[in-house]
Design an enzyme around this catalytic site. Structure first.
Site, PDB file in Angstrom:
ATOM      1  N   LEU A  74     -10.210  -0.390  -2.939  1.00  0.00           N
ATOM      2  CA  LEU A  74     -11.220  -0.610  -1.990  1.00  0.00           C
ATOM      3  C   LEU A  74     -10.867  -1.286  -0.853  1.00  0.00           C
ATOM      4  CD1 LEU A  74     -14.381  -0.565  -4.743  1.00  0.00           C
ATOM      5  CD2 LEU A  74     -13.084   1.575  -3.515  1.00  0.00           C
ATOM      6  N   CYS A  75      -9.633  -2.073  -0.590  1.00  0.00           N
ATOM      7  CA  CYS A  75      -9.505  -2.933   0.460  1.00  0.00           C
ATOM      8  C   CYS A  75      -9.325  -1.924   1.639  1.00  0.00           C
ATOM      9  CB  CYS A  75      -8.057  -3.553   0.399  1.00  0.00           C
ATOM     10  SG  CYS A  75      -8.253  -4.979  -0.875  1.00  0.00           S
ATOM     11  N   HIS A  76      -9.817  -2.668   2.798  1.00  0.00           N
ATOM     12  CA  HIS A  76      -9.452  -1.810   3.969  1.00  0.00           C
ATOM     13  C   HIS A  76      -8.028  -1.791   4.674  1.00  0.00           C
ATOM     14  CE1 HIS A  76     -13.723  -2.701   3.834  1.00  0.00           C
ATOM     15  NE2 HIS A  76     -13.905  -1.769   4.603  1.00  0.00           N
ATOM     16  N   ASP A 127      12.657  -9.860 -10.270  1.00  0.00           N
ATOM     17  CA  ASP A 127      13.547  -8.344 -10.313  1.00  0.00           C
ATOM     18  C   ASP A 127      15.059  -8.896  -9.917  1.00  0.00           C
ATOM     19  OD1 ASP A 127      14.396  -5.864 -10.540  1.00  0.00           O
ATOM     20  OD2 ASP A 127      14.370  -5.865  -8.222  1.00  0.00           O
TER      21      ASP A 127
END
Length: 271
Positions: A74-76, A127
């Site tokens: 739900l981030c812009h 990683d």
């Protein structure tokens, strides 16, 4: 106005920020990657098998900040004007400290972008180093500062100086309180706090109000007064909104007196 990222039917949706004022928004976040001293020595010497670890992690962090909206539902999508990812090798504690800075001119903050960058940079370090050290620990991913927007500035250092919450405070409320800068009660005013997701949805952190202005000196009366003052605060009448007075859970009929601290916050669930 919705209290959280849910509409009236309980469906997830993106908050509309079109009516917010465009301001300079900045945020800093950090993370720590702890490893064996031998692994840190190899990292410092450039002796790890996958090559330039820090350069790769820096690029990963910057890319993650730019693509936060693709990772956090739900981030812009934001037009970031600056992203920096820096590393400090701490030999004493055998760890790498990650510092991220994000900036833009816009209508919503960049806290999530900074935190996402710090997280992905830390994962990339893991990683790149896991071939020689699978016991690496990623921790302390946290927001350090934010500036801009209606809610104003925030600094973690200032929050650490706050006294601990008294006993009997719900754990979730105690955690949320760490994200709120203090508002001193002046002349016996009510100190009103908006916590956690509620603060983000309202873009409002705190208020100070003279209790003498309340026609009904109860929590319910306070809600009605605030709604008249600012229509967006009608959201406080949502049945899901919880309230604590002086850090004790209360209902709408609870009486208020001069100097009380009133905290509104969204429902807390596990998971």
């Amino acid at each position: 106005m919705s209290l959280t990222h849910l509409n009236a039917r309980g469906e997830a949706h993106m908050v509309d920020v079109a009516d917010k004022q465009e301001t300079r928004r900045e945020a800093r976040a950090s993370a720590r990657v702890s490893m064996l001293p031998a692994t840190l020595a190899l990292l410092a010497e450039g002796g790890l098998p996958k090559g330039d670890v820090l350069a790769t992690a820096r690029i990963a962090g910057i890319q993650a900040a730019k693509r936060t909206h693709e990772l956090i539902p739900l981030c812009h999508a934001l037009m970031l004007s600056k992203v920096t990812v820096d590393f400090t090798l701490d030999e004493v504690n055998s760890c790498v400290e990650i510092q991220v800075f994000c900036r833009l001119n816009g209508r919503t903050g960049v806290e999530m972008e900074a935190l996402t960058a710090a997280s992905v940079a830390a994962l990339t370090l893991y990683d790149m180093c896991k071939a020689v050290d699978k016991g690496i620990v990623i921790g302390d991913i946290q927001l350090e500062t934010k500036t801009g927007g209606k809610s104003g500035d925030w600094q973690r250092e200032a929050m650490q100086e706050e006294a601990p919450a008294p006993t009997g405070v719900p754990a979730a409320l105690a955690v949320a309180s760490e994200d709120v800068s203090p508002v001193t009660a002046v002349n016996g005013n009510l100190r009103i706090l908006f916590l956690a997701e509620l603060r983000e949805r309202l873009d409002l952190e705190s208020l100070s109000l003279n209790p003498a202005t309340l026609a009904d000196a109860t929590v319910g009366g306070l809600k009605r007064t605030l709604a008249l003052r600012d229509p967006q605060l009608e959201a406080l009448n949502d049945s899901r909104v919880l309230c604590a007075v002086n850090q004790d859970m209360v209902r709408d009929d609870h009486p208020l007196k001069a100097g009380d601290e009133v905290a509104f916050f969204p429902p807390v669930t596990g998971g």
